[in-house]
Design a protein around this motif. Structure first.
Motif, short mmCIF file in Angstrom:
data_model
loop_
_atom_site.label_atom_id
_atom_site.label_comp_id
_atom_site.label_asym_id
_atom_site.label_seq_id
_atom_site.Cartn_x
_atom_site.Cartn_y
_atom_site.Cartn_z
N ASN A 1 -1.46 -91.49 -42.30
CA ASN A 1 -1.88 -92.67 -40.86
C ASN A 1 -0.68 -92.06 -39.58
OD1 ASN A 1 0.21 -94.28 -41.94
ND2 ASN A 1 -1.97 -96.00 -42.19
N ARG A 2 0.29 -91.37 -40.14
CA ARG A 2 0.95 -91.89 -38.82
C ARG A 2 1.15 -90.48 -38.32
NH1 ARG A 2 4.51 -95.49 -36.63
NH2 ARG A 2 4.94 -96.33 -38.89
N ALA A 3 1.36 -89.67 -36.72
CA ALA A 3 1.39 -89.19 -36.81
C ALA A 3 2.72 -88.19 -36.19
CB ALA A 3 1.31 -88.42 -35.37
N TYR A 4 3.42 -87.87 -37.10
CA TYR A 4 4.45 -87.39 -37.61
C TYR A 4 5.56 -86.52 -36.58
CZ TYR A 4 8.83 -86.48 -40.69
OH TYR A 4 10.01 -86.66 -40.93
N ASP A 5 4.28 -86.51 -35.81
CA ASP A 5 5.28 -85.02 -34.62
C ASP A 5 5.88 -86.02 -33.64
OD1 ASP A 5 2.32 -85.48 -34.02
OD2 ASP A 5 2.69 -83.75 -33.07
N LEU A 6 4.99 -87.12 -33.13
CA LEU A 6 5.05 -88.41 -32.73
C LEU A 6 6.29 -89.45 -32.61
CD1 LEU A 6 1.94 -89.32 -31.39
CD2 LEU A 6 3.48 -87.71 -30.49
N LEU A 7 6.99 -89.10 -34.11
CA LEU A 7 8.54 -89.72 -34.35
C LEU A 7 9.51 -88.96 -34.01
CD1 LEU A 7 7.97 -91.02 -38.16
CD2 LEU A 7 7.35 -91.86 -36.04
N ASN A 8 10.57 -89.53 -32.91
CA ASN A 8 11.39 -89.11 -33.00
C ASN A 8 12.88 -90.35 -33.15
OD1 ASN A 8 11.57 -90.65 -30.54
ND2 ASN A 8 10.02 -89.68 -29.28
N GLU A 9 14.03 -89.48 -32.28
CA GLU A 9 15.44 -90.32 -32.43
C GLU A 9 14.95 -92.00 -31.83
OE1 GLU A 9 19.93 -91.04 -31.05
OE2 GLU A 9 18.58 -89.40 -30.85
N ASP A 10 14.37 -92.01 -30.50
CA ASP A 10 13.90 -92.98 -29.60
C ASP A 10 13.43 -93.57 -30.10
OD1 ASP A 10 16.17 -92.30 -27.96
OD2 ASP A 10 13.98 -91.47 -26.32
N ASN A 11 12.25 -93.72 -30.62
CA ASN A 11 11.14 -94.45 -31.74
C ASN A 11 11.24 -95.21 -32.83
OD1 ASN A 11 10.12 -92.57 -32.97
ND2 ASN A 11 7.94 -92.16 -31.32
N CYS A 12 12.54 -94.84 -33.27
CA CYS A 12 12.95 -94.87 -34.89
C CYS A 12 14.60 -95.78 -34.61
CB CYS A 12 12.91 -93.65 -36.04
SG CYS A 12 11.47 -92.79 -36.34
N ARG A 13 15.06 -95.20 -33.49
CA ARG A 13 16.44 -95.98 -33.29
C ARG A 13 16.51 -97.36 -33.86
NH1 ARG A 13 20.88 -94.43 -33.57
NH2 ARG A 13 20.30 -92.98 -32.00
N ASP A 14 15.38 -98.40 -34.25
CA ASP A 14 15.48 -99.24 -34.53
C ASP A 14 15.96 -99.51 -36.53
OD1 ASP A 14 13.05 -98.48 -34.95
OD2 ASP A 14 12.24 -100.81 -35.26
N LEU A 15 15.37 -97.80 -37.01
CA LEU A 15 15.38 -97.80 -38.13
C LEU A 15 16.50 -97.24 -38.75
CD1 LEU A 15 14.32 -98.24 -41.13
CD2 LEU A 15 12.95 -96.20 -40.48
N ILE A 16 16.73 -96.75 -37.84
CA ILE A 16 17.88 -95.31 -38.20
C ILE A 16 19.26 -96.27 -38.40
CG2 ILE A 16 19.03 -93.86 -36.63
CD1 ILE A 16 16.95 -92.18 -36.29
N ASP A 17 19.74 -97.30 -37.22
CA ASP A 17 20.70 -98.81 -36.88
C ASP A 17 21.18 -99.69 -38.17
OD1 ASP A 17 21.47 -97.12 -34.37
OD2 ASP A 17 20.33 -98.59 -33.46
N SER A 18 19.65 -99.87 -38.55
CA SER A 18 19.86 -100.25 -39.60
C SER A 18 19.34 -99.33 -40.54
CB SER A 18 17.73 -101.32 -40.02
OG SER A 18 17.47 -101.74 -41.39
N LEU A 19 19.25 -98.57 -41.29
CA LEU A 19 19.67 -97.81 -42.41
C LEU A 19 21.25 -97.30 -42.08
CD1 LEU A 19 16.72 -95.19 -42.77
CD2 LEU A 19 17.50 -96.98 -44.21
N LYS A 20 21.61 -97.31 -41.02
CA LYS A 20 23.18 -97.25 -40.91
C LYS A 20 24.19 -98.46 -41.27
CE LYS A 20 24.67 -95.27 -37.28
NZ LYS A 20 24.74 -94.35 -35.94
N ALA A 21 23.33 -99.74 -41.28
CA ALA A 21 24.10 -101.18 -41.57
C ALA A 21 23.42 -101.27 -42.95
CB ALA A 21 23.35 -102.38 -40.66
N GLN A 22 23.27 -100.60 -43.09
CA GLN A 22 22.66 -101.13 -44.56
C GLN A 22 23.08 -100.34 -46.30
OE1 GLN A 22 18.44 -101.69 -45.15
NE2 GLN A 22 18.05 -103.44 -43.75
N GLY A 23 23.07 -99.36 -45.13
CA GLY A 23 23.88 -98.34 -46.18
C GLY A 23 23.36 -97.45 -47.08
N GLN A 24 22.12 -97.62 -47.20
CA GLN A 24 21.13 -96.77 -47.82
C GLN A 24 19.48 -97.64 -47.53
OE1 GLN A 24 21.76 -97.99 -51.90
NE2 GLN A 24 21.27 -100.12 -51.52
N GLN A 25 18.23 -97.01 -48.30
CA GLN A 25 17.15 -97.46 -47.83
C GLN A 25 16.97 -98.44 -48.76
OE1 GLN A 25 15.24 -93.90 -48.22
NE2 GLN A 25 13.16 -95.14 -48.58
#
Length: 317
Positions: A62-86
């Protein structure tokens, strides 16, 4: 998560058997126990760390994968970097051999994008945490829906498009049946279906698909009923402007202005205001409405006298 959402999860997952664990070189397995409410038995579930490259999105995700990019996933990317893993696993299904990938993702598109981005940008140690489930397509649809229903990062249009496709695929076009399975009201579901059914020129008139809301569909629908050809013609003109803006030629037409132009196309421009000065009063007439302004320093006696004069003139007309 609400009790209603918990109930839907229980219904989707209650009859699922636990996937068998397998030993693969370099694979890391994590286990968690899940108490089954009705039987009291315990089910062991295996979580796997995998390369996201061996996973593909379920075609009905149900999510349009082609609409995902670094900007709209930045919060998750930063969270993963801070946690060190998913921390929270994606839900996947095993694909038959020879499909070119091992798993298809039911829930976890943003996590897949974020992990893939990290691996491609100097964080090769990150892997994708998945939980393998044996789900029918309808169960997969409901599970993905309940996981994303309250998430602000899933747009109304993505959700609406998913519902419209599922209506025919899983529920034979029966809106009442679908609403019951999702445990939502028919009226609530109907509003999203109206959004998904908007004509393409209307969708193209928005700066981005992710910006069109269910509330906007409610505003546009009566305009199409009143003057469909005029509204669609204006929508095409706006869409051309939006396309030029996406190409770097000018600014996007903002959403409030899009709605205003569609309303003007259907009903004509709002009448211009007529302003008059009557003593200390400024009188503005717009259509059938009148607005009065006066300085806050005006005394009560002078204001009463001015209003009496205005009312006498107004009702003499």
């Amino acid at each position: 998560m609400s009790k209603r959402h918990d109930a839907i999860f229980d219904d989707v997952l209650k009859d699922l058997s636990a996937p068998a664990a397998s030993d693969k070189a370099g694979a890391r397995f994590l286990k968690r126990s899940n108490a089954l409410a009705e039987s009291g038995e315990r089910e062991e579930k295996v979580l796997r760390w995998v390369d996201p490259a061996i996973c593909v999105m379920w075609t009905r995700h149900n999510r349009a994968y082609d609409l995902l990019n670094e900007d709209n996933c930045r919060d998750l990317i930063d969270s993963l970097k801070a946690q060190g893993q998913q921390e929270f696993p994606a839900i996947v299904r095993k694909l038959p051999a020879g499909q070119g990938a091992e798993y298809e993702v039911i829930c976890g598109a943003r996590r897949h994008f974020a992990i893939s981005w990290l691996r491609a940008n100097n964080y090769a140690q990150f892997r994708y945490l998945v939980e393998v489930r044996d789900l029918t397509d309808e169960e997969a649809f409901r599970l993905a829906d309940i996981e994303n229903r309250d998430r602000a990062d899933l747009s109304d249009y993505e959700r609406a498009r998913d519902y419209l496709q599922a209506l025919d695929i899983y529920y034979g076009g029966k809106q009442k049946t679908m609403a019951a399975r999702l445990e939502v009201s028919e009226a609530w579901l109907s509003r999203y279906l109206h959004l998904a059914r908007l004509p393409q020129p209307i969708l193209d008139a928005w700066p981005r698909l992710t910006e069109i809301k269910e509330l906007h569909a409610r505003s546009v629908r009566p305009l199409l009923q009143d003057a469909e050809e005029k509204v669609l013609a204006e929508a095409r003109a706006i869409a051309a402007e939006q396309a030029r803006a996406r190409a770097g030629q000018g600014a996007h037409v903002p959403v409030p202005r899009v709605l205003a132009r569609l309303k003007e196309a259907a009903h004509g421009a709002a009448p211009a205001a007529e302003k008059q000065v009557q003593g200390p009063l400024a009188v503005e007439r717009r259509g059938k409405k009148i607005r009065l302004e006066f300085p806050d320093t005006l005394s009560e006696a002078d204001l009463r006298a001015a209003l009496d004069h205005f009312l006498a003139e107004h009702f003499r007309q």
